[in-house]
Design a protein around this motif. Structure first.
Motif, mmCIF file in Angstrom:
data_model
loop_
_atom_site.group_PDB
_atom_site.id
_atom_site.type_symbol
_atom_site.label_atom_id
_atom_site.label_comp_id
_atom_site.label_asym_id
_atom_site.label_seq_id
_atom_site.Cartn_x
_atom_site.Cartn_y
_atom_site.Cartn_z
ATOM 1 N N ASP A 190 91.451 55.385 40.280
ATOM 2 C CA ASP A 190 90.211 55.626 39.208
ATOM 3 C C ASP A 190 90.620 54.969 37.789
ATOM 4 O OD1 ASP A 190 91.895 57.726 38.203
ATOM 5 O OD2 ASP A 190 90.569 59.216 39.012
ATOM 6 N N ALA A 191 89.946 55.420 36.938
ATOM 7 C CA ALA A 191 90.068 54.895 35.567
ATOM 8 C C ALA A 191 91.457 55.356 34.929
ATOM 9 C CB ALA A 191 89.084 55.257 34.505
ATOM 10 N N GLN A 192 91.980 56.534 35.468
ATOM 11 C CA GLN A 192 93.309 57.225 35.146
ATOM 12 C C GLN A 192 94.532 56.707 36.036
ATOM 13 O OE1 GLN A 192 90.256 59.199 35.243
ATOM 14 N NE2 GLN A 192 90.087 58.549 33.010
ATOM 15 N N ALA A 193 94.164 55.665 36.817
ATOM 16 C CA ALA A 193 95.146 55.375 37.736
ATOM 17 C C ALA A 193 95.577 56.326 38.670
ATOM 18 C CB ALA A 193 96.216 54.797 37.161
ATOM 19 N N GLN A 194 94.643 57.337 39.055
ATOM 20 C CA GLN A 194 94.811 58.365 39.916
ATOM 21 C C GLN A 194 94.281 58.092 41.504
ATOM 22 O OE1 GLN A 194 93.893 61.946 38.082
ATOM 23 N NE2 GLN A 194 95.990 62.168 37.263
ATOM 24 N N ARG A 195 94.585 58.266 42.470
ATOM 25 C CA ARG A 195 93.935 57.936 43.808
ATOM 26 C C ARG A 195 93.271 59.260 44.302
ATOM 27 N NH1 ARG A 195 95.144 52.873 45.919
ATOM 28 N NH2 ARG A 195 96.913 51.867 44.700
ATOM 29 N N GLY A 196 92.329 59.057 45.320
ATOM 30 C CA GLY A 196 92.067 60.412 46.036
ATOM 31 C C GLY A 196 90.590 60.611 45.384
ATOM 32 N N ARG A 197 90.068 60.007 44.464
ATOM 33 C CA ARG A 197 88.567 60.021 43.840
ATOM 34 C C ARG A 197 87.638 58.897 44.175
ATOM 35 N NH1 ARG A 197 91.601 62.183 38.724
ATOM 36 N NH2 ARG A 197 92.016 64.223 39.308
ATOM 37 N N ARG A 198 88.199 57.747 44.573
ATOM 38 C CA ARG A 198 87.415 56.817 44.735
ATOM 39 C C ARG A 198 87.886 56.211 46.198
ATOM 40 N NH1 ARG A 198 88.131 52.271 40.906
ATOM 41 N NH2 ARG A 198 86.502 51.321 42.151
ATOM 42 N N GLY A 199 86.985 56.470 47.157
ATOM 43 C CA GLY A 199 87.034 56.236 48.584
ATOM 44 C C GLY A 199 88.292 56.423 49.198
ATOM 45 N N GLU A 245 94.448 42.686 69.115
ATOM 46 C CA GLU A 245 93.077 42.641 68.157
ATOM 47 C C GLU A 245 93.455 44.020 67.283
ATOM 48 O OE1 GLU A 245 88.469 43.357 68.742
ATOM 49 O OE2 GLU A 245 89.789 43.427 70.499
ATOM 50 N N ALA A 246 93.391 43.507 66.166
ATOM 51 C CA ALA A 246 94.230 44.408 64.924
ATOM 52 C C ALA A 246 93.009 44.315 63.741
ATOM 53 C CB ALA A 246 95.590 44.285 64.466
ATOM 54 N N TYR A 247 92.778 45.560 63.204
ATOM 55 C CA TYR A 247 91.799 45.688 62.029
ATOM 56 C C TYR A 247 92.379 46.524 60.917
ATOM 57 C CZ TYR A 247 88.029 44.456 65.409
ATOM 58 O OH TYR A 247 87.413 43.481 66.264
ATOM 59 N N ASN A 248 91.870 46.079 59.709
ATOM 60 C CA ASN A 248 92.659 46.856 58.519
ATOM 61 C C ASN A 248 91.544 47.888 58.219
ATOM 62 O OD1 ASN A 248 93.751 47.393 55.744
ATOM 63 N ND2 ASN A 248 91.612 46.264 55.122
ATOM 64 N N ILE A 249 92.143 49.125 58.029
ATOM 65 C CA ILE A 249 91.146 50.079 57.558
ATOM 66 C C ILE A 249 90.805 49.988 55.981
ATOM 67 C CG2 ILE A 249 90.452 52.719 57.243
ATOM 68 C CD1 ILE A 249 91.985 52.938 59.975
ATOM 69 N N LEU A 250 89.405 49.517 55.360
ATOM 70 C CA LEU A 250 89.281 49.609 54.104
ATOM 71 C C LEU A 250 89.902 50.796 53.166
ATOM 72 C CD1 LEU A 250 85.968 48.055 54.453
ATOM 73 C CD2 LEU A 250 88.002 46.751 53.327
ATOM 74 N N GLU A 251 90.191 50.653 52.034
ATOM 75 C CA GLU A 251 90.335 51.997 51.335
ATOM 76 C C GLU A 251 91.583 52.655 51.479
ATOM 77 O OE1 GLU A 251 86.794 54.147 51.196
ATOM 78 O OE2 GLU A 251 85.474 52.525 50.933
ATOM 79 N N GLY A 252 91.948 52.498 52.577
ATOM 80 C CA GLY A 252 93.573 53.327 52.999
ATOM 81 C C GLY A 252 93.181 54.732 53.153
ATOM 82 N N PHE A 253 94.274 55.541 53.174
ATOM 83 C CA PHE A 253 94.389 56.854 53.112
ATOM 84 C C PHE A 253 93.925 57.540 51.948
ATOM 85 C CE2 PHE A 253 96.381 61.031 53.370
ATOM 86 C CZ PHE A 253 96.013 61.536 54.293
ATOM 87 N N GLU A 254 94.467 56.942 50.771
ATOM 88 C CA GLU A 254 94.306 57.644 49.357
ATOM 89 C C GLU A 254 93.104 56.952 48.669
ATOM 90 O OE1 GLU A 254 97.902 58.574 47.317
ATOM 91 O OE2 GLU A 254 99.005 57.925 49.046
ATOM 92 N N GLY A 255 92.519 55.905 48.851
ATOM 93 C CA GLY A 255 91.466 55.198 48.037
ATOM 94 C C GLY A 255 92.053 54.351 46.951
ATOM 95 N N ASP A 256 90.987 53.889 46.188
ATOM 96 C CA ASP A 256 91.604 53.083 44.981
ATOM 97 C C ASP A 256 92.008 53.873 43.828
ATOM 98 O OD1 ASP A 256 90.931 50.666 46.487
ATOM 99 O OD2 ASP A 256 88.632 50.982 46.196
ATOM 100 N N SER A 313 96.415 52.253 50.584
ATOM 101 C CA SER A 313 95.501 51.633 49.960
ATOM 102 C C SER A 313 94.613 50.372 50.733
ATOM 103 C CB SER A 313 96.016 51.102 48.507
ATOM 104 O OG SER A 313 96.878 50.062 48.786
ATOM 105 N N GLY A 314 95.092 49.987 51.789
ATOM 106 C CA GLY A 314 94.816 48.768 52.540
ATOM 107 C C GLY A 314 95.302 47.517 52.248
ATOM 108 N N VAL A 315 96.721 47.608 51.740
ATOM 109 C CA VAL A 315 97.293 46.473 51.518
ATOM 110 C C VAL A 315 98.487 46.203 52.780
ATOM 111 C CG1 VAL A 315 98.986 45.388 49.868
ATOM 112 C CG2 VAL A 315 96.986 46.342 49.013
ATOM 113 N N ARG A 316 99.336 47.135 52.702
ATOM 114 C CA ARG A 316 100.131 46.935 53.987
ATOM 115 C C ARG A 316 99.490 46.932 55.287
ATOM 116 N NH1 ARG A 316 103.791 52.121 52.542
ATOM 117 N NH2 ARG A 316 102.029 52.646 51.382
#
Length: 137
Positions: A116-125, A103-114, A86-89
């Motif tokens: 959604d309203a049902q707390a499921q990943r893969g549908r928002r980024g 020189e290290a960068y974080n990839i926003l949204e991670g592999f699975e994204g944020d 998700s972009g935290v670790r």
């Protein structure tokens, strides 16, 4: 597209999944997947990404080989783009790599994204949502 300053200091910045992939394809950066072995195995992985867990099971303990591994990946001066769920670790891993002089960068949204309203990943980024290369075993 340009990297943006980090939300939390201590690393080079945050990049979109698309910019990270552009850098990897051009040879500017190495893509490092800091998720656990189990996550890569069961959720999916990016072909060619370098697996180097930030934390590992059992108990999500810090990976004692992280420092040596990330230094080895960065040999030759390539910048690092770090991917997690998700972009935290990846932020914590980017901060550590920066402490090591890399020189290290974080990839926003991670592999699975944020979630959604049902707390499921893969549908928002996320890497997969944007249609970037990935596979699942």
């Amino acid at each position: 597209m340009q990297p943006r300053p980090p939300a939390k200091g201590g690393y080079a910045g945050d990049v979109s999944p698309q910019l990270a992939w552009q850098w990897v394809q051009s040879g500017e950066a190495a893509l490092v997947d800091v998720r656990t072995d189990a996550e890569r195995e069961w959720v999916g992985f990016v072909p060619g990404a370098i697996p180097l867990a930030w934390k590992q099971w059992p108990g999500m303990q810090p990976n004692p080989q992280f420092d040596a591994g990330i230094r080895q990946v960065a040999e030759g001066g390539r910048k690092l783009v770090l991917l997690c769920r998700s972009g935290v670790r990846s932020i914590a891993a980017a901060q550590r790599a920066t402490e090591l002089g890399l020189e290290a960068y974080n990839i926003l949204e991670g592999f699975e994204g944020d979630p959604d309203a049902q707390a499921q990943r893969g549908r928002r980024g996320g890497w997969r949502f944007h249609g970037l290369p990935w596979r699942q075993n």
